[in-house]
Write a protein that holds these residues in place. Structure first.
Motif: not given
Length: 388
Positions: A57-64, A115-119, A124-126, A385-388
């Motif tokens: 398994s893989i846990i990848a983390t993208l910090k906004g 890929k979309i979110l990394s761009e 991204i707030p969170g 969700f993050l913007n809610n």
């Protein structure tokens, strides 16, 4: 507002090609090492940090770019011991193993969302965590990610599964119970062996075990509220060794499906009680062992509302269709024990493409047009969700 679906369409070929590569090279639960390598290679290209968990398994983390909540997105990637009988050009090259449940599509869609979110990282707030999970078919992978700390600090989680009841471009997102929990119950009767000509000098176990099997359905009808469905299926019955030897041992294996946790407890106690009563009546010993396979899946009400709105942004109005609850099981609910969550069913049905088969069929085939919608929904729900 950013049009997430258009972003997904712009990388549709990338998503499809990645999915086809996984489909061509399937790996069984807990053995998905090449799959893990391929996903890690793509994460490196996207500069998304990750850590390995469990076997594969893989846990990848993208910090906004701003502080905020944390959301986890999950996709499974294990295949099944099924011999593929489709005519696709990218059919499995591993004999007897096939992506017959669409987990290759799930992994590709999540990678597309990453890929979309990394761009869009700075917007991204969170924090977004991407779980690429092994062993869903064995109900083991979610636990490994949780043990590795994947759910620490997570505020919400989201997952999806392709289904043939829905046409491509449609989705099912509803609050409440959506998939059943599953337990396997092993009952072993022990008596006294003897000669078949004098059964009164022995303690037969086959006859009492038959009574027990028949009696099980009385638990469903007399102990359980009819408004709370439960299924008890005896899938294995083994007793005795020879026609003229009274059977000392008889074993009964039961598969149980349920939604309500209280109903589950009632059924467990009733099975133990009935088994003991029948054993006592025939002067036998009995052992009842309960093996938990998966919990029932229950969508959070507030998250279901957010996800419904996200689906409208991606698919348009009127595309969220009601479906009955599934008696099948998933290991996604283990994440829901640590944070509220929601699970969507995405349509892949297209009769012209013969995308009509339910998962686990040897002719299972998805309509790849659905990949862009699943990718977009992952990303859209994350932002909402993050913007809610």
């Amino acid at each position: 507002m950013t049009d997430i679906l258009n972003k997904a369409k712009s990388i549709e070929e990338y998503i499809i090609n990645f999915r086809r590569d996984l489909h061509e090279h399937p790996e069984l639960s807990g053995q998905e090492f090449k799959t893990q390598e391929k996903i890690i290679k793509e994460l490196d290209k996207l500069a998304i940090p990750y850590k390995k968990a469990g076997n594969t398994s893989i846990i990848a983390t993208l910090k906004g770019g701003k502080n905020g909540k944390t959301i986890a997105l999950r996709a499974d990637f294990d295949a099944l011991p099924v011999k593929e009988e489709t005519d696709v050009e990218f059919k499995s090259k591993t004999l007897g193993i096939m992506h017959a449940c669409g987990h290759d599509a799930h992994a590709a869609m999540l990678l597309g969302a990453a890929k979309i979110l990394s761009e869009m990282k700075n917007e991204i707030p969170g924090e977004v965590r991407f779980f690429f999970q092994e062993g869903e078919e064995t109900f083991s992978g979610a636990k490994k990610i949780i043990e590795a700390g994947g759910m620490d600090g997570v505020d919400a989680c989201f997952g999806m599964h392709g289904m043939p009841e829905l046409e491509t471009g449609y989705v099912n997102i509803e609050a409440g119970y959506r998939m059943a929990g599953c337990d396997t119950i092993y009952v072993k009767f022990e008596g006294v062996s003897g000669h078949g000509s004098v059964p009164h000098k022995a303690k037969d176990t086959i006859h009492p075990a038959c009574i027990f099997v028949t009696d099980l359905q009385g638990i469903v009808t007399k102990n359980i509220d009819a408004q709370d469905p439960i299924v008890l299926s005896v899938g294995k019955f083994v007793g005795g060794t020879k026609a003229n030897i009274v059977a000392k041992y008889t074993e009964v294996d039961i598969s149980m499906r349920y939604f309500n946790l209280t109903v589950r407890e009632i059924a467990h106690e009733a099975i133990k009680r009935h088994a003991k009563a029948i054993a006592d009546a025939y002067e036998l010993k009995v052992d009842v062992r309960i093996e938990e396979s998966a919990l029932s899946l229950c969508n959070d009400e507030q998250l279901a509302v957010i996800a419904d709105k996200s689906s409208t942004k991606v698919l348009g109005e009127g595309k969220n269709i009601n479906l009955p609850r599934y008696m099948g099981s998933e290991d996604m609910p283990y994440y829901f024990q640590h944070a509220k969550g929601v699970y969507a069913f995405m349509g892949y049905r297209n009769e012209e493409k013969e995308s009509i088969y339910f998962p686990h069929h040897e002719k299972f085939k998805i309509d790849e047009d659905y990949l862009k919608y699943g990718t977009a929904l992952h990303a859209q729900f994350t932002l909402d969700f993050l913007n809610n």
